[in-house]
Design a protein around this motif. Sequence first.
Motif, PDB file in Angstrom:
ATOM      1  N   ALA A  35      -8.236  -6.599  -8.767  1.00 16.92           N
ATOM      2  CA  ALA A  35      -7.586  -7.704  -8.060  1.00 16.92           C
ATOM      3  C   ALA A  35      -7.888  -9.005  -8.788  1.00 16.92           C
ATOM      4  O   ALA A  35      -9.044  -9.292  -9.097  1.00 16.92           O
ATOM      5  CB  ALA A  35      -8.089  -7.789  -6.623  1.00 16.92           C
TER       6      ALA A  35
ATOM      7  N   LEU B 218      -6.212  -6.984   1.370  1.00 21.70           N
ATOM      8  CA  LEU B 218      -5.772  -6.480   0.073  1.00 21.70           C
ATOM      9  C   LEU B 218      -6.968  -6.269  -0.863  1.00 21.70           C
ATOM     10  O   LEU B 218      -7.132  -5.196  -1.452  1.00 21.70           O
ATOM     11  CB  LEU B 218      -4.772  -7.452  -0.560  1.00 21.70           C
ATOM     12  N   SER B 219      -7.818  -7.279  -0.993  1.00 24.20           N
ATOM     13  CA  SER B 219      -8.949  -7.177  -1.916  1.00 24.20           C
ATOM     14  C   SER B 219      -9.929  -6.088  -1.481  1.00 24.20           C
ATOM     15  O   SER B 219     -10.500  -5.378  -2.323  1.00 24.20           O
ATOM     16  CB  SER B 219      -9.677  -8.523  -2.013  1.00 24.20           C
TER      17      SER B 219
ATOM     18  N   PHE C 144      -3.407  -6.149  -9.014  1.00 23.44           N
ATOM     19  CA  PHE C 144      -2.835  -6.863  -7.870  1.00 23.44           C
ATOM     20  C   PHE C 144      -3.179  -8.346  -7.970  1.00 23.44           C
ATOM     21  O   PHE C 144      -4.233  -8.714  -8.491  1.00 23.44           O
ATOM     22  CB  PHE C 144      -3.418  -6.332  -6.559  1.00 23.44           C
TER      23      PHE C 144
ATOM     24  N   MET D 260       0.824  -1.198   0.000  1.00 20.88           N
ATOM     25  CA  MET D 260       0.000   0.000   0.000  1.00 20.88           C
ATOM     26  C   MET D 260       0.864   1.256   0.000  1.00 20.88           C
ATOM     27  O   MET D 260       0.533   2.249  -0.648  1.00 20.88           O
ATOM     28  CB  MET D 260      -0.934  -0.018   1.220  1.00 20.88           C
TER      29      MET D 260
ATOM     30  N   THR E 134      -9.184  -3.375   0.245  1.00 21.42           N
ATOM     31  CA  THR E 134      -8.527  -2.094  -0.046  1.00 21.42           C
ATOM     32  C   THR E 134      -8.642  -1.754  -1.523  1.00 21.42           C
ATOM     33  O   THR E 134      -8.923  -0.612  -1.901  1.00 21.42           O
ATOM     34  CB  THR E 134      -7.048  -2.147   0.377  1.00 21.42           C
ATOM     35  N   ILE E 135      -8.443  -2.753  -2.373  1.00 19.70           N
ATOM     36  CA  ILE E 135      -8.510  -2.542  -3.823  1.00 19.70           C
ATOM     37  C   ILE E 135      -9.918  -2.112  -4.232  1.00 19.70           C
ATOM     38  O   ILE E 135     -10.078  -1.218  -5.075  1.00 19.70           O
ATOM     39  CB  ILE E 135      -8.091  -3.831  -4.556  1.00 19.70           C
TER      40      ILE E 135
ATOM     41  N   SER F 144      -4.754 -11.466   5.247  1.00 20.10           N
ATOM     42  CA  SER F 144      -3.972 -10.469   4.508  1.00 20.10           C
ATOM     43  C   SER F 144      -4.506 -10.303   3.091  1.00 20.10           C
ATOM     44  O   SER F 144      -4.567  -9.182   2.559  1.00 20.10           O
ATOM     45  CB  SER F 144      -2.490 -10.861   4.480  1.00 20.10           C
ATOM     46  N   LYS F 145      -4.926 -11.396   2.466  1.00 20.15           N
ATOM     47  CA  LYS F 145      -5.506 -11.302   1.130  1.00 20.15           C
ATOM     48  C   LYS F 145      -6.869 -10.601   1.165  1.00 20.15           C
ATOM     49  O   LYS F 145      -7.217  -9.838   0.258  1.00 20.15           O
ATOM     50  CB  LYS F 145      -5.646 -12.693   0.505  1.00 20.15           C
TER      51      LYS F 145
ATOM     52  N   THR G 174       2.056   1.766  -3.495  1.00 17.08           N
ATOM     53  CA  THR G 174       0.974   2.304  -4.323  1.00 17.08           C
ATOM     54  C   THR G 174       0.795   3.798  -4.058  1.00 17.08           C
ATOM     55  O   THR G 174       0.665   4.595  -4.998  1.00 17.08           O
ATOM     56  CB  THR G 174      -0.345   1.569  -4.028  1.00 17.08           C
TER      57      THR G 174
ATOM     58  N   SER H 215      -4.355 -11.298  -5.827  1.00 20.94           N
ATOM     59  CA  SER H 215      -4.934 -11.651  -4.533  1.00 20.94           C
ATOM     60  C   SER H 215      -5.271 -13.136  -4.557  1.00 20.94           C
ATOM     61  O   SER H 215      -4.645 -13.899  -5.302  1.00 20.94           O
ATOM     62  CB  SER H 215      -6.164 -10.778  -4.249  1.00 20.94           C
TER      63      SER H 215
ATOM     64  N   THR I 114      -9.930 -15.029   0.026  1.00 21.11           N
ATOM     65  CA  THR I 114     -10.628 -13.897   0.634  1.00 21.11           C
ATOM     66  C   THR I 114     -12.079 -14.262   0.921  1.00 21.11           C
ATOM     67  O   THR I 114     -12.680 -13.752   1.857  1.00 21.11           O
ATOM     68  CB  THR I 114     -10.591 -12.664  -0.289  1.00 21.11           C
TER      69      THR I 114
END
Length: 200
Positions: free
Chosen positions: A65, A45-46, A22, A1, A48-49, A41-42, A4, A24, A28
């Motif tokens: 993602a 990430l997803s 990204f 992040m 956030t995306i 963590s995945k 980015t 991923s 998730t």
Amino acid sequence: MRLTQAFLPLFRNNRKGVTIAFTSSSSTYTPLPFMSHYSASKSALSTTITSLAKELLPFHISVLAFECGGTVTNLGQPRQSSPSPSPSSLLSPPPPPPETPYAQGITSLITMFTRDPPAYMPGSPSKMAKTMVSVINKIQKGEKVPVRLVLGSDAWESVNQNLDETQQVLQEWKHVSWETDRDGVKGGAEGDYLRAVSIL
């Protein structure tokens, strides 16, 4: 992040359109037992995306993602020069587990994967890479692409099952969800809020 955030100022000034993609994971939606940190963590990430894609839309920056299923790679293997792995070579029979309260569950999970590794990793790294490039090219041509795209037949089936089960739970427990509102409110989400959180 942080990476980015570092290059976003450069991309915001590029009016030709930029795509940030990204890698991923389908976990998730479908976290396995004993893999909570990986799945968490995945998921972060997803999520956030999904939000980032909406934030950057006015700047002609596309974000997506690729949520991949089981794929034959060297992940988890010793870092040494070797030819591309085969599914059967990726996992060996599990060692005797340490004596912990979770030993039986861990052994059961590892045994499931080692019994028939190819069955749990149908994904081809080269095909996934080509698909990623193809999807990104679609975006560059102005075609609409989802922010979160599941790759792999195993990922599709497991995510589809998760969504079906989630819908079932939502409907069965709707009365519990709705009874927590304040007295006198009409209930439900406002239309502008629903538009803001829409993935379409």
